[in-house]
Design a protein around this motif. Structure first.
Motif, PDB file in Angstrom:
ATOM      1  N   PHE A 164       4.605 -53.289  49.832  1.00  0.00           N
ATOM      2  CA  PHE A 164       3.650 -52.189  49.762  1.00  0.00           C
ATOM      3  C   PHE A 164       2.551 -52.344  50.816  1.00  0.00           C
ATOM      4  O   PHE A 164       2.049 -51.359  51.370  1.00  0.00           O
ATOM      5  CB  PHE A 164       3.011 -52.109  48.379  1.00  0.00           C
ATOM      6  N   SER A 165       2.175 -53.590  51.095  1.00  0.00           N
ATOM      7  CA  SER A 165       1.081 -53.815  52.048  1.00  0.00           C
ATOM      8  C   SER A 165       1.443 -53.333  53.446  1.00  0.00           C
ATOM      9  O   SER A 165       0.591 -52.848  54.183  1.00  0.00           O
ATOM     10  CB  SER A 165       0.702 -55.299  52.088  1.00  0.00           C
ATOM     11  N   TRP A 166       2.729 -53.457  53.820  1.00  0.00           N
ATOM     12  CA  TRP A 166       3.136 -52.987  55.142  1.00  0.00           C
ATOM     13  C   TRP A 166       2.954 -51.470  55.253  1.00  0.00           C
ATOM     14  O   TRP A 166       2.539 -50.968  56.297  1.00  0.00           O
ATOM     15  CB  TRP A 166       4.588 -53.368  55.405  1.00  0.00           C
ATOM     16  N   SER A 167       3.269 -50.756  54.199  1.00  0.00           N
ATOM     17  CA  SER A 167       3.062 -49.299  54.221  1.00  0.00           C
ATOM     18  C   SER A 167       1.568 -48.976  54.207  1.00  0.00           C
ATOM     19  O   SER A 167       1.112 -48.074  54.920  1.00  0.00           O
ATOM     20  CB  SER A 167       3.744 -48.645  53.017  1.00  0.00           C
ATOM     21  N   TYR A 168       0.798 -49.708  53.420  1.00  0.00           N
ATOM     22  CA  TYR A 168      -0.636 -49.432  53.299  1.00  0.00           C
ATOM     23  C   TYR A 168      -1.357 -49.634  54.627  1.00  0.00           C
ATOM     24  O   TYR A 168      -2.231 -48.848  55.004  1.00  0.00           O
ATOM     25  CB  TYR A 168      -1.230 -50.344  52.216  1.00  0.00           C
ATOM     26  N   ARG A 171       0.908 -48.481  41.690  1.00  0.00           N
ATOM     27  CA  ARG A 171      -0.392 -48.281  41.046  1.00  0.00           C
ATOM     28  C   ARG A 171      -1.106 -49.618  40.853  1.00  0.00           C
ATOM     29  O   ARG A 171      -2.315 -49.730  41.081  1.00  0.00           O
ATOM     30  CB  ARG A 171      -0.188 -47.574  39.700  1.00  0.00           C
ATOM     31  N   ALA A 172      -0.343 -50.630  40.460  1.00  0.00           N
ATOM     32  CA  ALA A 172      -0.957 -51.956  40.293  1.00  0.00           C
ATOM     33  C   ALA A 172      -1.493 -52.477  41.624  1.00  0.00           C
ATOM     34  O   ALA A 172      -2.578 -53.074  41.675  1.00  0.00           O
ATOM     35  CB  ALA A 172       0.072 -52.918  39.704  1.00  0.00           C
ATOM     36  N   TYR A 173      -0.733 -52.247  42.698  1.00  0.00           N
ATOM     37  CA  TYR A 173      -1.189 -52.691  44.017  1.00  0.00           C
ATOM     38  C   TYR A 173      -2.433 -51.925  44.441  1.00  0.00           C
ATOM     39  O   TYR A 173      -3.411 -52.518  44.946  1.00  0.00           O
ATOM     40  CB  TYR A 173      -0.066 -52.498  45.037  1.00  0.00           C
ATOM     41  N   ALA A 174      -2.437 -50.599  44.230  1.00  0.00           N
ATOM     42  CA  ALA A 174      -3.619 -49.809  44.575  1.00  0.00           C
ATOM     43  C   ALA A 174      -4.829 -50.263  43.764  1.00  0.00           C
ATOM     44  O   ALA A 174      -5.959 -50.289  44.273  1.00  0.00           O
ATOM     45  CB  ALA A 174      -3.343 -48.323  44.340  1.00  0.00           C
ATOM     46  N   GLY A 175      -4.593 -50.632  42.496  1.00  0.00           N
ATOM     47  CA  GLY A 175      -5.696 -51.116  41.667  1.00  0.00           C
ATOM     48  C   GLY A 175      -6.268 -52.422  42.182  1.00  0.00           C
ATOM     49  O   GLY A 175      -7.488 -52.628  42.158  1.00  0.00           O
TER      50      GLY A 175
END
Length: 636
Positions: free
Chosen positions: A517-521, A587-591
């Motif tokens: 997810f971090s690569w996309s973020y 959602r957990a990553y965004a949190g």
């Protein structure tokens, strides 16, 4: 339209799928060839009669043409009813028009390649021009239309196509000799010389090409043959083009040293990653891919989906299933489009050329030259290319092989509509597996483990992982690696929103959900990244655009742009009813990011204040409008 394929640059031949068909009696075949030669332009009845019979048509010529048209329609589509015109041959005013598609008629492909070749010449890229010339010349098998022309007018139609072939042969030979690739045009120039025994520029090209490939004696024999033929049949001496070709042979101005060195060897690379032994599910997706893989032309499939959903695993499984169809090679390249620095097209071409046997010293310096070499090496090859983690269509397009018998599989987090629009790609979204498939995936990972969870606990883990294959694989791996780990303890870790991603972490260098997810973020714009973090505070059931705008304290138009960016990055899902949701793990990553970067979640009062500021831009509305917005979207 792709079910029929026609060839008229030589004797008439055509196929439905893989079956060659008989076009019927001679004049019916002539009618078909003339309609194909018209390149989807309509031909009137009187024009068709003139082309077929010229000066002495029978009194029933009109009825005969109608009969031939009906016969061709039944050949094209055997199940056609009597009064149905079908999908190919249409009545157009007082005549007919055949619609077969650009890729289905060799003549239209020939013209397209010629146009690309001339464009390459105009752009000063001779390698690319020669690639297109050779693609065009390869389509010609003999005199256009075979021997079907029974009238002078019909003969003139086909002779014009032969003349285009002769001109293209001469132009291609000049470029090939100049850049040291004469062997690539030799077979075409031999055919042209056979088709036109007195065409001086063609025979001059044959003499030059033979000398440039080291066949000086054969080149001089070819010159002496055409010189004698011109004298015997026309009573003339060779013209300037032939005299110059002879002079170059005698003075060794065209020496073998100027000819092409042997083309780089073309090995049979087998670069596919290993197939996953614990592969589970995806039967519907594999069936869809199998249905697309009928050999009717180059196949390009672009699979998209969120990080960790199993796009690459599915593509590798399918590639291994069909690998036997591609004896000339199976190439694989990670384009790293999900990383901060994706592979450029130039570097990707370099890697593919290495795989095809080109020594490093022979790889051209420019991207255009590499592209030309790649297309030459993949021409007419039965080759499979798997391109993982593409970022955009422009990164992929130069890597498509130049072969009608090739298949290219592409994976990407976002859809690539440009490939569908301009390259004929099939777009396929890879969604999360359903509950039974997710259970099968986890069960395969847990088979034989002493600490295998009970069915209820396993189902809970599946839901807490959001059925994401990457997360389920890590759950299975953790239980296998730590036989003392209780499934109940692991389930408790997954229930804790603050610890869920840590429970799915793996060692350094391996991909886990947080890393994926971090690569996309990291690729998001600042505003979209901020909105993404704020979305972790909204309801799991979804939020609409106005609520997002109020949450972020910005106008609706900007919010729409940011949401579109998040959807394209596969971090947010847009639903048909206007809701936007986040996968549970995302959602957990965004949190996590929100708690690290931003202040405390906005209160209901703050959100209402922000929504008032957003709605202030509306010309109509006020409290009633605000009430409707608040009623549609819960405030968090």
């Amino acid at each position: 339209m792709s079910t029929l394929r026609f060839e008229i640059l030589g004797p008439l031949r055509f196929w439905r799928g893989g079956t060659e068909l008989d076009a019927g009696p001679r004049q019916q075949r002539c009618l078909l060839t003339l309609l194909l030669a018209a390149s989807e332009q309509p031909l009137g009845i009187s024009e068709l009669i003139d082309l077929i019979w010229e000066s002495a048509p029978p009194s029933s010529a009109v009825n005969i043409v109608h009969k031939y048209v009906s016969g061709l329609r039944r050949v094209f589509e055997p199940d056609l009813t009597a009064r149905d015109c079908g999908r190919y041959l249409f009545r157009y005013g007082n005549g007919y028009r055949l619609v077969a598609g650009t890729a289905a008629v060799d003549l239209r492909a020939f013209h397209r390649h010629l146009a690309d070749a001339r464009a390459g010449e105009g752009a000063g890229v001779p390698d690319r021009a020669l690639d297109h010339y050779t693609d065009a010349l390869r389509l010609v098998r003999g005199p256009a239309g075979g021997a079907l022309a029974d009238s002078l007018r019909a003969a003139a139609v086909f002779t014009a196509f032969d003349s285009q072939f002769f001109d293209a042969t001469v132009a291609a030979t000049e470029i090939a000799v100049r850049i040291g690739r004469p062997a690539e045009v030799l077979s075409a120039v031999r055919l042209a010389a056979t088709m036109s025994p007195l065409h001086e520029p063609v025979h001059a090209s044959l003499v030059t090409a033979l000398a440039a490939t080291g066949r000086q004696a054969e080149a001089l024999d070819a010159y002496r043959t055409i010189r004698q033929r011109l004298g015997d049949e026309l009573g003339i001496d060779p013209g300037p083009a032939l005299l110059e070709a002879e002079r170059r042979v005698l003075t060794r101005s065209v020496a073998p040293a100027m000819a092409a060195a042997p083309r780089p060897p073309s090995p049979h690379p087998a670069q596919l990653p290993p197939d996953l032994p614990l592969f589970a599910g995806r039967s519907a997706e594999l069936a869809t891919l199998d249905g697309l893989s009928a050999p009717s032309g180059p196949l390009v499939v672009a699979l998209d989906g969120m990080a960790g959903v199993g796009k690459s695993t599915l593509a590798v499984r399918f590639a291994h299933r069909v690998s036997a169809r591609f004896p000339d090679g199976r190439l694989h390249l990670d384009l790293r489009g999900d990383r901060d620095e994706p592979v450029t097209a130039g570097e990707a071409l370099r890697s593919l050329l290495y795989a095809l046997g080109v020594p490093a010293a022979k790889v051209p310096d420019t991207v255009d030259a590499r592209l030309g070499m790649y297309r030459s090496l993949t021409a007419d090859k039965k080759i499979l290319v798997l391109l993982d983690n593409a970022r955009e269509a422009g990164q992929v397009r130069p890597l498509l092989p130049n072969s009608t018998t090739s298949t290219t599989l592409i994976t990407s987090r976002c859809p690539l509509p440009g490939l569908a629009a301009f390259d004929g790609a099939h777009l396929m979204h890879v969604d999360l597996p359903d509950q039974p498939a997710a259970r099968e995936l986890l069960n395969r990972r847990l088979a034989g483990l002493p600490n295998r969870p009970a069915a209820g606990t396993a189902d809970e883990m599946i839901e807490l992982c959001g059925r994401l294959p990457l997360a389920l694989a890590i759950v299975g791996a953790r239980l296998a690696a730590h036989r003392h780990l209780s499934p109940q303890v692991l389930a408790a870790e997954l229930r804790d929103d603050g610890r869920r991603l840590s429970a799915l972490a793996v060692g350094a260098g391996d991909q886990d959900p947080r890393t994926a997810f971090s690569w996309s973020y990291r690729q998001l714009s600042a505003g979209s990244a901020r909105l993404f973090r704020f979305l972790s505070t909204t309801s799991p059931t979804g939020v609409r655009v106005l609520a997002c705008a109020g949450l972020a304290g910005q106008d609706v138009a900007e919010t729409r742009r940011q949401l579109a960016e998040l959807v394209e990055a596969a971090l947010v899902t847009e639903h048909g009813d206007g809701r936007f949701t986040l996968h549970g793990l995302i959602r957990a990553y965004a949190g996590e990011l929100f708690r690290t970067i931003d202040a405390e979640p906005p209160t209901a009062r703050t959100v209402l204040d922000r929504r008032w500021s957003v709605l202030a831009g509306f010309q109509h509305g006020g409290p009633a409008r605000l009430g409707s917005v608040v009623g549609q979207d819960s405030v968090h």
